[in-house]
Design a protein around this motif. Sequence first.
Motif, PDB file in Angstrom:
ATOM      1  N   THR A  49       3.657  -2.629  -8.649  1.00  0.00           N
ATOM      2  CA  THR A  49       4.658  -2.288  -7.628  1.00  0.00           C
ATOM      3  C   THR A  49       4.288   0.047  -8.507  1.00  0.00           C
ATOM      4  OG1 THR A  49       5.598  -3.518  -7.567  1.00  0.00           O
ATOM      5  CG2 THR A  49       6.937  -1.317  -7.539  1.00  0.00           C
ATOM      6  N   GLN A  52       1.996   1.833  -7.131  1.00  0.00           N
ATOM      7  CA  GLN A  52       2.502   2.081  -5.105  1.00  0.00           C
ATOM      8  C   GLN A  52       2.371   3.809  -4.898  1.00  0.00           C
ATOM      9  OE1 GLN A  52       5.692  -0.043  -3.956  1.00  0.00           O
ATOM     10  NE2 GLN A  52       4.188  -1.903  -3.583  1.00  0.00           N
ATOM     11  N   TYR A  63       6.060   2.397   0.735  1.00  0.00           N
ATOM     12  CA  TYR A  63       4.944   2.370  -0.255  1.00  0.00           C
ATOM     13  C   TYR A  63       3.694   1.375  -0.011  1.00  0.00           C
ATOM     14  CZ  TYR A  63       8.843   4.811  -2.395  1.00  0.00           C
ATOM     15  OH  TYR A  63       9.675   5.784  -2.740  1.00  0.00           O
ATOM     16  N   TYR A  65       0.026  -0.379  -2.331  1.00  0.00           N
ATOM     17  CA  TYR A  65      -0.584  -0.482  -3.399  1.00  0.00           C
ATOM     18  C   TYR A  65      -1.718   0.995  -3.212  1.00  0.00           C
ATOM     19  CZ  TYR A  65       2.531  -4.428  -4.261  1.00  0.00           C
ATOM     20  OH  TYR A  65       2.528  -5.417  -4.815  1.00  0.00           O
TER      21      TYR A  65
END
Length: 304
Positions: A49, A52, A63, A65
């Motif tokens: 996370t 991202q 968002y 990756y």
Amino acid sequence: MAFAAFSSTSVAAEPAPRKKSRIALFLLLPGILYLVLFFLTPLVSLVLTSLQAPREFGDIGQYDYAFNWQNYVQVVEAYLPHILRSFGYALAATIFALAFSYPLAYFIGVKARRWPLLQSLMLVLVIAPFFISFLLRTLAWKQLLSDESFVITGLKALSLMAPDAHFTGTPAAVIFGLTYNFIPFMTLPLFTTLERLDTRYLEAGSDLYASPFQVFRKVTIPLSMPGIVAGTLLTFIPAAGDYINASRDFLGGADTQMIGNVIEANFLVLQNYPAAAALSIILMTVILVMVGVYVKRSGTEDLL
């Protein structure tokens, strides 16, 4: 012949350790699965996370990756004062908690040994705050330290505070709240160590013409070092990530926000999940490095 028989018996008995190791692995398997599921998996998710990037033409909070390492650079540049403030508050609260807890733990663990009932009662009083919610305790202190409370009005009446002075919303109030809430975490490890302290060492120091301060510095402190290290770690680590005491809704203000408050705001209000995750990883990494250096310098590597 006897030697050959003994050798054959030893060879035949070799599979037993392997069987025991398999049983031990089987018994450890639930714990390993638990750690993988509830610790390793969320940690990997948090790291992903933090990398991202905002989705192109996406809404707020959307968002994708990507390996966007700039998130770490941006959050450090934007929130460096909050990071430094968090560790400064945590360090001050840890020092104050140690200063208050050590005499208390020494009295309970050493001086009160001859009175088991008193010792048990004092331990209950130390543990008693755990029976009340962390939020309720902090909220109660907010009421006691507000401008309209009898404490602040009394201090102003005695000219110990300026008429227009405030206590809540200041760094002193945040450090006070952290110290109060984490004193039990400091006292209990200290008590556990001091309760096993052999007082004959103290008597031997006195017999060798050492002053009480020298006995305390040369004998008591080194023997209680494991409790000091454990207590400071149990206090400093959660205090550095605390977001309740420094919140505007409790003892903090606009200028006392800690990194925990920033992470909370980015997760729940701004929905900037990569920034919040990057701050969490930075906080975790810095704490691990500081803890490693501290334990190494204190000579208690076995605690790692």
